[in-house]
Design an enzyme around this catalytic site. Structure first.
Site, PDB file in Angstrom:
ATOM      1  N   LYS A 133      19.902   6.793  -0.746  1.00 40.63           N
ATOM      2  CA  LYS A 133      21.018   7.546  -0.151  1.00 40.63           C
ATOM      3  C   LYS A 133      20.976   7.621   1.381  1.00 40.63           C
ATOM      4  CE  LYS A 133      21.817  10.185  -4.376  1.00 40.63           C
ATOM      5  NZ  LYS A 133      23.066   9.853  -5.031  1.00 40.63           N
ATOM      6  N   ASP A 139      10.356  11.639  -6.600  1.00 43.08           N
ATOM      7  CA  ASP A 139      11.652  11.016  -6.364  1.00 43.08           C
ATOM      8  C   ASP A 139      12.428  11.866  -5.352  1.00 43.08           C
ATOM      9  OD1 ASP A 139      14.137   9.906  -6.403  1.00 43.08           O
ATOM     10  OD2 ASP A 139      14.332   9.824  -8.579  1.00 43.08           O
ATOM     11  N   TYR A 179      17.215  13.423 -13.244  1.00 43.55           N
ATOM     12  CA  TYR A 179      17.983  12.185 -13.086  1.00 43.55           C
ATOM     13  C   TYR A 179      17.270  11.301 -12.078  1.00 43.55           C
ATOM     14  CZ  TYR A 179      21.676   8.859 -12.094  1.00 43.55           C
ATOM     15  OH  TYR A 179      22.387   7.695 -11.933  1.00 43.55           O
TER      16      TYR A 179
HETATM   17  N1  PLP Z   1      16.921   9.360  -8.097  1.00 42.55           N
HETATM   18  C1  PLP Z   1      17.606  10.478  -7.861  1.00 42.55           C
HETATM   19  C2  PLP Z   1      16.881  11.773  -7.746  1.00 42.55           C
HETATM   20  C3  PLP Z   1      18.998  10.440  -7.715  1.00 42.55           C
HETATM   21  O1  PLP Z   1      19.690  11.569  -7.501  1.00 42.55           O
HETATM   22  C4  PLP Z   1      19.659   9.190  -7.788  1.00 42.55           C
HETATM   23  C5  PLP Z   1      21.116   9.098  -7.627  1.00 42.55           C
HETATM   24  O2  PLP Z   1      21.846  10.070  -7.603  1.00 42.55           O
HETATM   25  C6  PLP Z   1      18.895   8.046  -8.038  1.00 42.55           C
HETATM   26  C7  PLP Z   1      17.532   8.163  -8.179  1.00 42.55           C
HETATM   27  C8  PLP Z   1      19.563   6.723  -8.145  1.00 42.55           C
HETATM   28  O3  PLP Z   1      20.033   6.293  -6.913  1.00 42.55           O
HETATM   29  P1  PLP Z   1      21.199   5.199  -6.845  1.00 42.55           P
HETATM   30  O4  PLP Z   1      22.447   5.849  -7.319  1.00 42.55           O
HETATM   31  O5  PLP Z   1      21.220   4.786  -5.407  1.00 42.55           O
HETATM   32  O6  PLP Z   1      20.787   4.075  -7.745  1.00 42.55           O
END
Ligand code: PLP
Length: 408
Positions: A261, A234, A145
């Site tokens: 986050k 990521d 994700y």
């Molecule tokens: N990348 C990862 C690994 C995530 O877990 C998340 C959100 O949970 C995101 C990107 C996206 O972040 P946001 O919800 O701040 O757009």
């Protein structure tokens, strides 16, 4: 719900919200049937709903609130600046302060830029990789994700369908590999490597808390470079694993990293950064500079809260909340084993996951017992938590497991 937990207010609020939002909802993960609890207040590791019920918050807004709610140091910093304006169409010093902290903590990041969410951070990281390599294809893991954007969001397992509204031609630009399968990644890169702009990976699959093996992540770094592609790591969730994220723990040096986050202290935020010669693509003084947009990029509150959040997050605090995570994991594992409950408990640092076919009942029972967890079983530890809070949460979760089991 139980007699002791009145949810009349939440129920009426749900009926009201249906008139103005589809399903009464503006963020899919916050919905669960028959209606979600409406929260009104958060303090430390507790949240309160509009009926006055108090919960231990083990969800922490999906890991973003590593210091819980309204941490005094973060609130104080926000209060100090909020009267002086919240966003400016010019640089502000707080951007530099947060950027300096990030490039100091993450040795792979020479330069960094801010966005408003983790989704946007990935979007810009991928665009940077495509621009730098002149290629279009992205490799990512099934079950990963990376936010809510087009092709790189939640790559479904083979055979599952992607979200509607994503054009087939866009989906063709993403190739999937099974997570932790070095052989499959090698074969894919051997076949398609010359078209690949980036291998985009989470060091831990946040959805299921599946840890990436060192071999897999190192192979991804090596294979990306052997084929002239970039490794984009990521770390939106895993930045909390050490002061230098998972890359610090595993000795990885990604070309680009995406963050979000916890680096915003509870305010909306994202960041992408990495090697100077890649990030220089965005230097507006360059002849072929790429634009990077965002009306609220680097806004005052996100930057100030982010600085406070990182300053609170020492290696010692990380180790302490990892230990609390370990205690909760052990308690849950023991409870599940003692009951012969159909569930698997997984943990990475201070993030945990219960995987069970009875998850909807567990979630419902946990709410009744006064513990807030994700409907799909995700939990995380925040720094206001103590051993006492964890053992109280554990007692309540054990009761919730028993109740879930007893349900027809
Ligand atoms: N990348 C990862 C690994 C995530 O877990 C998340 C959100 O949970 C995101 C990107 C996206 O972040 P946001 O919800 O701040 O757009």
């Amino acid at each position: 719900m139980s007699a002791e937990r009145e949810l009349q207010g939440s129920q009426s609020a749900f009926a009201r919200s249906l008139h103005s939002m589809p399903g009464g909802n503006t963020r899919t993960t916050t919905y669960y049937p028959p209606f979600p609890v409406v929260l009104s207040r958060g303090e430390g590791c507790y949240v309160t709903d509009i009926d006055g019920n108090r919960y231990i918050d083990l969800l922490n807004n999906y890991t973003s609130l590593i210091h819980g709610h309204a941490h005094p140091r973060i609130t104080e910093r926000i209060m100090r600046v909020i009267g002086g304006g919240t966003v400016f169409p010019s640089p502000i010093e707080a951007q530099m302060e947060l950027a300096e902290r990030l490039v100091t903590r993450f040795p792979s990041m020479d330069l960094v830029r801010f966005t408003n969410s983790g989704t946007e951070a990935v979007l810009w990281g991928v665009r940077a990789a495509r621009a730098y390599t002149g290629r279009d294809t992205i490799v990512q893991a099934f079950g990963s994700y990376h936010g809510g954007w087009e092709q790189v969001s939640a790559l479904p397992e083979p055979g599952e369908s992607a979200s509607r509204g994503i054009p087939g031609r866009v989906r063709e630009l993403v190739l999937g590999v099974p997570y932790n399968d070095v052989g499959a990644l090698e074969a894919l890169m051997h076949r398609e490597g010359n078209d690949v702009a980036a291998i985009l990976l989470e060091p831990v699959l946040g959805h299921t808390i599946t840890e990436g093996s060192v071999e897999f992540l190192q192979a991804a770094q090596r294979l990306a470079h052997e084929h002239g592609a970039l490794l984009v790591l990521d770390e939106v969730i895993t930045a909390r694993m050490s002061t230098a994220g998972c890359q610090g723990l595993l000795g990885l040096r990604p070309d680009l990293t995406t963050l979000g986050k916890i680096i915003g202290g509870g305010m909306p935020v994202g960041a992408f950064g990495g090697r100077r010669n890649i990030m220089d693509l965005f230097d507006p003084r360059g002849e072929l500079a790429m634009a990077h947009h965002g009306t609220f990029n680097g806004n005052v509150l996100s930057m100030e809260a982010g600085v406070a959040s990182l300053d609170l997050l020492s290696e010692a605090e990380i180790m302490r909340i990892d230990d609390l995570g370990h205690a909760l994991e052990t308690g849950l594992r023991d409870a599940v084993a003692a009951m012969g409950f159909p569930a698997e408990v997984r943990r990475a640092g201070s993030i945990l996951h219960i995987d069970s076919p009875l998850m909807p009942s567990i979630h419902k029972s946990a709410l009744k017992q006064g513990v807030f967890i994700a409907p799909r079983g995700q939990m995380s530890i925040s720094t206001p938590m103590t051993e006492d809070v964890i053992s109280q949460a554990m007692d309540r979760l054990e009761k919730a497991l028993r109740a879930a089991r007893a349900q027809p």
